[in-house]
Design an enzyme around this catalytic site. Structure first.
Site, short mmCIF file in Angstrom:
data_model
loop_
_atom_site.label_atom_id
_atom_site.label_comp_id
_atom_site.label_asym_id
_atom_site.label_seq_id
_atom_site.Cartn_x
_atom_site.Cartn_y
_atom_site.Cartn_z
N THR A 53 51.07 23.76 64.89
CA THR A 53 52.41 24.04 65.22
C THR A 53 53.20 22.84 65.51
OG1 THR A 53 51.73 26.19 66.36
CG2 THR A 53 54.04 25.42 66.77
N GLN A 72 61.68 64.33 74.86
CA GLN A 72 60.81 63.74 75.68
C GLN A 72 59.74 62.92 75.05
OE1 GLN A 72 57.89 66.44 77.61
NE2 GLN A 72 58.95 65.96 79.58
N GLU A 124 46.00 29.81 70.59
CA GLU A 124 45.69 29.37 72.12
C GLU A 124 44.39 30.14 72.55
OE1 GLU A 124 48.73 27.86 74.64
OE2 GLU A 124 49.90 27.24 72.75
N SER A 145 42.13 37.09 71.53
CA SER A 145 42.05 38.06 72.56
C SER A 145 40.60 38.13 72.93
CB SER A 145 42.43 39.26 72.31
OG SER A 145 43.86 39.27 72.06
#
Ligand SMILES: Cc1cc2nc3c(=O)[nH]c(=O)nc-3n(C[C@H](O)[C@H](O)[C@H](O)COP(=O)(O)OP(=O)(O)OC[C@H]3O[C@@H](n4cnc5c(N)ncnc54)[C@H](O)[C@@H]3O)c2cc1C
Length: 379
Positions: free
Chosen positions: A158, A279, A363, A366
């Site tokens: 990056t 709803q 980074e 998960s």
């Protein structure tokens, strides 16, 4: 326990929000479409002090806490997640890394320009064969007198093609594995250092992600951060803080998804009434809001521990793991609430989904965050 933001935190949120609305929102769709780096806005972000938020004033930063930084990344990412990661890498990986682990000379030479946004930083750990398995470094740094000669390739970096300063992890003693890695500050323009390939991405398309190549690249020994063999610990410790930034980016994207959904649900009519009256839609919005609030609390908790000087690695991993999941889920629900309009580029929610996905990958994926959390419990 105090859930109230301080006056400074409020002020940072307002400033970041105003900046994002005025300077980032116009053109964000076009930049995404054209994969265009936001150079002009980045300079302005730097002049607000947001590129070196945690850098002490003595080195040109604004010396704020991690909570302020997380708030700013959230607000910026709510409007432009590409800018969120550009800012996050510079603040929590590059500036933090140099400020925490660099010597006085290195801080003096690099922090001022990085904190003011005059210069941009990148963090180069990943390689073609070293992503999650980050200690499997093939980039070599060989000591030759008062310098190191770097050879190798870094992937997915990056800010890589725009950065003036790159923190490069490389093996100084490969057989030693993680204990044989060191960190070097490499300046753009150093002979042998070139940008190899720009990636074309699913999301965060106006951020710059490239491969970097080092071929007999001579770096002064004075540019090594810390001792030889301390580079892997440097990278892991720095990434702990980085994960708070990515959690903040994810919270920002999730909040943008919720805001867009609330607005659309009030406007869109079906069966003679706004879909907000249904709803099924209300429940989606309630779930999104609850998840986002919980993600934000985890993010603040990790930031508060870091600011208190306490260990925060597992908490930062939890914040990133949960916030990134919430970002993806919220963006998906936002598309569902928008129906067909959510699937096309006219509305921003399809970009939110594309941008959200990366927060589950970089980074530390998960899966890696789960390993970090489980290790802390089972050790
Ligand atoms: C847009 C973008 C920007 C990036 N920016 C940077 C940057 O600035 N600097 C930098 O250094 N890197 C950067 N990265 C690299 C990023 O951190 C890595 O892509 C990430 O760590 C995963 O590594 P990998 O891609 O090699 O995947 P792999 O490590 O090959 O993983 C593949 C899959 O296997 C799983 N896996 C791997 N090991 C395990 C395990 N032990 N247990 C369970 N599952 C496992 C992973 O979770 C994943 O699902 C960036 C990546 C992208 C896409």
């Amino acid at each position: 326990m105090n859930f109230e933001p301080t006056e400074t935190h409020r002020m940072i949120r307002e400033t970041a929000r105003k900046f994002a609305q005025e300077k980032l929102a116009p053109g964000s769709m076009e930049r995404d479409e054209r994969e265009e780096f936001p150079s002009a806005a980045l300079k302005e972000l730097g002049s607000l002090g947001f590129m070196g938020m945690m850098v002490p004033e003595q080195y040109g930063g604004i010396g704020l806490d991690t909570i302020s930084y997380a708030i700013a990344v959230e607000e910026v990412s709510k409007v432009d997640a590409s800018m969120g990661v550009i800012m996050s890498v510079n603040n929590s990986l590059v500036c933090f890394g140099i400020n925490r682990y660099g010597n006085d000379d290195q801080k003096d030479r690099y922090l001022r320009d990085l904190a003011s946004g005059m210069k941009l930083g990148a963090f180069a750990l990943s390689e073609p064969e070293a992503g999650s398995d980050a200690s499997n470094q093939h980039t070599l740094a060989k000591k030759m007198g008062h310098a190191y000669i770097l050879n190798g390739t870094k992937n997915w970096i990056t800010n890589g093609s725009t950065a003036d300063v790159v923190l490069v992890m490389a093996a100084t003693d490969r057989p030693k594995g993680p204990k044989g890695i060191s960190t070097f500050i490499v300046e753009r323009g150093t002979p042998g250092f070139t940008v190899a390939r720009k990636e074309r991405k699913l999301g965060i398309r106006s951020s710059d992600t490239v491969s970097l190549s080092f071929q007999d690249c001579r770096v002064p020994a004075a540019n090594r951060i810390g001792g030889e063999g301390e580079g892997f610990t440097f990278a892991m410790k720095t990434l702990e803080g980085g994960r708070i930034g990515i959690a903040a980016q994810a919270v920002g994207i999730a909040q943008a998804s919720l805001d867009a959904s609330v607005k659309y649900a009030r406007e869109r009519r079906a069966f003679d009434r706004p879909i907000a009256d249904l709803q099924a839609i209300q429940f989606k919005i309630a779930e999104m809001a609850t998840g986002i609030e919980a993600a934000r609390m985890l993010m603040f908790r990790a930031a508060a521990l870091k600011d208190a000087g306490q260990p925060f690695g597992p908490e930062a991993a939890m914040a990133k793991l949960f916030a990134s999941r919430i970002a993806v889920q919220s963006a998906l629900e936002a598309i569902q609430i928008h129906g067909g309009y959510g699937y096309v580029r006219e509305y921003l929610v399809e970009r939110y989904l594309r941008d959200a996905k990366i927060t589950e990958i970089y980074e530390g994926t998960s899966e890696i965050q789960r390993i970090v959390i489980a290790r802390s419990l089972l050790k």
